[in-house]
Design a protein around this motif. Structure first.
Motif, mmCIF file in Angstrom:
data_model
loop_
_atom_site.group_PDB
_atom_site.id
_atom_site.type_symbol
_atom_site.label_atom_id
_atom_site.label_comp_id
_atom_site.label_asym_id
_atom_site.label_seq_id
_atom_site.Cartn_x
_atom_site.Cartn_y
_atom_site.Cartn_z
ATOM 1 N N GLY A 1 0.834 -1.192 0.000
ATOM 2 C CA GLY A 1 0.000 0.000 0.000
ATOM 3 C C GLY A 1 0.869 1.241 0.000
ATOM 4 N N SER A 2 0.329 2.318 0.518
ATOM 5 C CA SER A 2 1.030 3.595 0.467
ATOM 6 C C SER A 2 2.170 3.641 1.482
ATOM 7 N N THR A 3 3.141 4.468 1.201
ATOM 8 C CA THR A 3 4.279 4.625 2.111
ATOM 9 C C THR A 3 3.801 5.176 3.456
ATOM 10 N N GLU A 4 2.804 6.056 3.397
ATOM 11 C CA GLU A 4 2.284 6.654 4.633
ATOM 12 C C GLU A 4 1.702 5.584 5.566
ATOM 13 N N ARG B 1 7.349 -9.527 12.682
ATOM 14 C CA ARG B 1 8.003 -9.493 11.371
ATOM 15 C C ARG B 1 7.138 -8.653 10.438
ATOM 16 N N VAL B 2 7.776 -7.831 9.631
ATOM 17 C CA VAL B 2 7.014 -6.969 8.718
ATOM 18 C C VAL B 2 7.682 -6.943 7.348
ATOM 19 N N THR B 3 6.896 -7.097 6.305
ATOM 20 C CA THR B 3 7.401 -6.746 4.973
ATOM 21 C C THR B 3 6.472 -5.689 4.402
ATOM 22 N N LEU B 4 7.059 -4.746 3.689
ATOM 23 C CA LEU B 4 6.309 -3.602 3.185
ATOM 24 C C LEU B 4 6.606 -3.417 1.701
ATOM 25 N N GLU B 5 5.556 -3.376 0.898
ATOM 26 C CA GLU B 5 5.690 -3.035 -0.532
ATOM 27 C C GLU B 5 4.951 -1.724 -0.711
ATOM 28 N N LEU B 6 5.689 -0.640 -0.957
ATOM 29 C CA LEU B 6 5.076 0.690 -0.846
ATOM 30 C C LEU B 6 5.077 1.440 -2.184
ATOM 31 N N GLY B 7 5.090 2.737 -2.103
ATOM 32 C CA GLY B 7 4.909 3.560 -3.306
ATOM 33 C C GLY B 7 6.146 3.632 -4.183
ATOM 34 N N GLY B 8 6.000 4.331 -5.304
ATOM 35 C CA GLY B 8 7.115 4.494 -6.229
ATOM 36 C C GLY B 8 6.985 5.763 -7.052
ATOM 37 N N LYS B 9 8.086 6.151 -7.642
ATOM 38 C CA LYS B 9 8.088 7.283 -8.594
ATOM 39 C C LYS B 9 9.212 6.963 -9.572
ATOM 40 N N SER B 10 9.006 5.887 -10.326
ATOM 41 C CA SER B 10 10.116 5.284 -11.058
ATOM 42 C C SER B 10 10.479 6.055 -12.312
ATOM 43 N N GLU C 1 4.066 10.648 -5.663
ATOM 44 C CA GLU C 1 3.413 9.584 -6.416
ATOM 45 C C GLU C 1 1.984 10.040 -6.710
ATOM 46 N N ILE C 2 1.688 10.361 -7.965
ATOM 47 C CA ILE C 2 0.349 10.874 -8.309
ATOM 48 C C ILE C 2 -0.652 9.725 -8.347
ATOM 49 N N PHE C 3 -0.202 8.562 -8.769
ATOM 50 C CA PHE C 3 -1.043 7.352 -8.816
ATOM 51 C C PHE C 3 -2.247 7.544 -9.741
ATOM 52 N N GLY C 4 -1.981 8.219 -10.849
ATOM 53 C CA GLY C 4 -2.987 8.431 -11.890
ATOM 54 C C GLY C 4 -2.259 8.544 -13.215
ATOM 55 N N GLN D 1 12.350 4.224 0.507
ATOM 56 C CA GLN D 1 11.005 4.231 1.101
ATOM 57 C C GLN D 1 9.970 3.492 0.241
ATOM 58 N N SER D 2 10.444 2.715 -0.734
ATOM 59 C CA SER D 2 9.512 1.860 -1.483
ATOM 60 C C SER D 2 9.287 0.527 -0.790
ATOM 61 N N GLY D 3 9.992 0.276 0.303
ATOM 62 C CA GLY D 3 9.630 -0.929 1.029
ATOM 63 C C GLY D 3 10.753 -1.678 1.700
#
Ligand code: NAD
Length: 457
Positions: free
Chosen positions: A211-214, A229-238, A360-363, A431-433
């Motif tokens: 989800g989102s980085t926030e 234990r935590v894994t995080l797959e977050l935002g991007g601006k590739s 990340e505009i996500f649009g 911060q992408s994860g």
């Protein structure tokens, strides 16, 4: 998602009509789901590797049997083109088949030590909570559920309130295929309520979040309190880096769907297109042709390449990025209402310090950033808090490798815009994860390493 006294109302983004209504889970429901998963854990852990592998294969066959119905549901609920949705369900089948190979291959090591024999085991963690977003509900569910089950964990899956339907179907299909009761549980509810409760429930051993980085930051904070234990797959601006020596036609033909696929609601979206200054005019001409040719419309039409955005709120957020004097260089088409439509839009030229290049505009909004040489391209590409994916377009193999090694990002494609494969690791730098999904490495994140020493003296 509209919440009405305990009801989740699911809206179809292309029509703005109600697609389904579900009971909204409460904190108590979340706890009950965890308790069911906990009760099912000892028996699931004890299933032999061969039987667990066979069951995973049966789930893959059952998903395949429901392929068209799942694709239709996903296309309508997310607003994604039906051809994309079909491909995604196909990937889910592949993911279950791939991890069906895991139970019999989760091997440990023997380690040379004095006075005995030392070896390791990969043990399951217990109950894992899997929290997923609304943009690729079914694939992202499978990237987590399949390795988690293969490793012997039991699962509580929380889909996004906007798109819960295929997660519920997945659990039903798995049950029909023979997965024991309680091994895979789904709770549909608000992130702040049900999601946070899952992260805080003491019987949950691990949280895997996309989800989102926030929200990822919030989950990390909550999980830290009990060292979950935590894994995080977050935002991007590739970055999509196009050098003047590349096949510009091919780069420009593939660039639109690398940003506008899934209406830009893609963590891997290559939304910053970095173009070598001497090639900008030629690239823009080809890009304009490709953007204008994009078929935006009814997700259920076989020819559609881009559907609507997920909600009215989200469309407002995306539109706000164009308020402050953005330079629109190319604008594609979009239907007028009903539906949360937004035309594919390219802004040019943009500086990497502009808000549209940083957030990340996500649009369906891409920015063009010119650069002068290889060093500047790398500097701009890395000047972001994110690091999820990216592409390099060049016919110089040495340059391709130099740049690939210099980019601070988890997945890079050379002369391609493809990021995700079932068999290769996917995840973010910076911060992408944290952690990786897919491929063999994902299993490390659903197991705990145990070391055993046997004295021979
Ligand atoms: P989101 O962070 O708003 O929500 C994701 C999930 O978390 C939902 O199920 C939501 O209900 C839940 N949630 C919300 N608040 C929570 C809380 N406080 N505690 C626990 N759970 C909570 O994200 P979204 O809007 O659904 O998805 C878009 C974001 O996801 C984008 O930033 C995108 O880049 C990211 N994304 C990343 C990947 C990746 O693999 N890196 C893939 C897809 C999407």
């Amino acid at each position: 998602m509209a919440v009405h006294t305990g009801t989740v109302r699911v809206i179809e983004p292309a029509t703005e009509k109600v697609l389904a209504e579900l009971k909204e889970a409460s904190v108590e429901d979340a706890d009950r789901a965890v308790a069911r998963a906990k009760a099912a854990y000892p028996a699931w852990k004890a299933v032999t590797p061969k039987d667990r592998a066979n069951l995973m294969r049966r789930i893959a066959v059952a998903i395949d049997k429901h392929r068209e119905e799942l694709a239709q549901l996903e296309a309508r609920n997310v607003g994604k083109p039906i051809s994309d949705a079909r491909g995604e369900v196909g990937m889910v089948v592949d993911v279950f088949n791939y991890y069906a190979g895991a139970p019999e291959r989760l091997v440990g090591k023997t380690i040379p030590v004095a006075g005995g024999v030392d070896f390791t085991f990969r043990e399951p963690l217990g109950v894992v909570a899997l929290i997923i977003p609304w943009n690729f509900p079914l694939p992202i569910a499978s990237w987590k559920v399949a390795p988690a089950l293969a490793a012997g964990n039991t699962v509580v899956l929380k889909p996004a309130g906007l798109t819960p339907l295929t997660a519920v179907e997945l659990a039903k299909i798995a049950l029909e295929a023979g997965l024991p009761e309680g091994v895979l549980n789904v709770v549909v509810g608000a992130g702040r309520v049900v999601g946070e409760r899952l992260v805080q429930n003491p019987d949950v051993a691990k949280v895997a979040f996309t989800g989102s980085t926030e929200v990822g930051r919030r989950i990390g904070e909550l999980a830290a309190q009990s060292i979950k234990r935590v894994t995080l797959e977050l935002g991007g601006k590739s970055a999509n880096i196009v050098f003047a020596d590349a096949d510009l036609e091919q780069a420009a033909a593939s660039a639109p769907l690398a940003v506008f696929g899934n209406a830009g609601q893609d963590c891997c979206a290559r939304s910053r297109i970095l173009v070598e200054r001497s090639a900008v005019d030629r690239f823009m001409k080809s890009l304009e042709t490709s953007v204008k040719a994009l078929k935006v419309g009814d997700p259920l039409d076989e020819k559609t390449e881009m559907g609507p955005l997920i909600s009215a709120d989200h469309r407002q957020k995306v539109a706000a990025y164009l308020d402050d004097g953005a330079r629109v260089a190319i604008r594609g088409s979009a239907p007028s209402g009903p539906g949360y439509w937004f035309p594919p839009t390219v802004l040019s030229p943009v500086s990497n310090s502009d808000r549209v290049a940083r957030e990340e505009i996500f649009g369906p909004v891409a920015v063009i950033i010119p650069f002068d040489d290889e060093a500047e391209a790398i500097e701009i590409a890395n000047d972001t808090i994110y690091g999820l994916s990216g592409s390099i377009w060049t016919n110089n193999a040495g340059r391709a490798m130099r740049v690939a090694r210099s980019l601070e990002t988890g997945t890079i494609s050379i002369n391609s815009n493809n990021s995700v494969r079932v068999t290769t690791p996917f995840g973010g730098f910076k911060q992408s994860g944290v952690g990786r999904e897919l491929g063999p490495d994902a299993l490390d994140y659903y197991t705990e390493l145990k070391n055993v020493f046997l004295s021979t003296s």
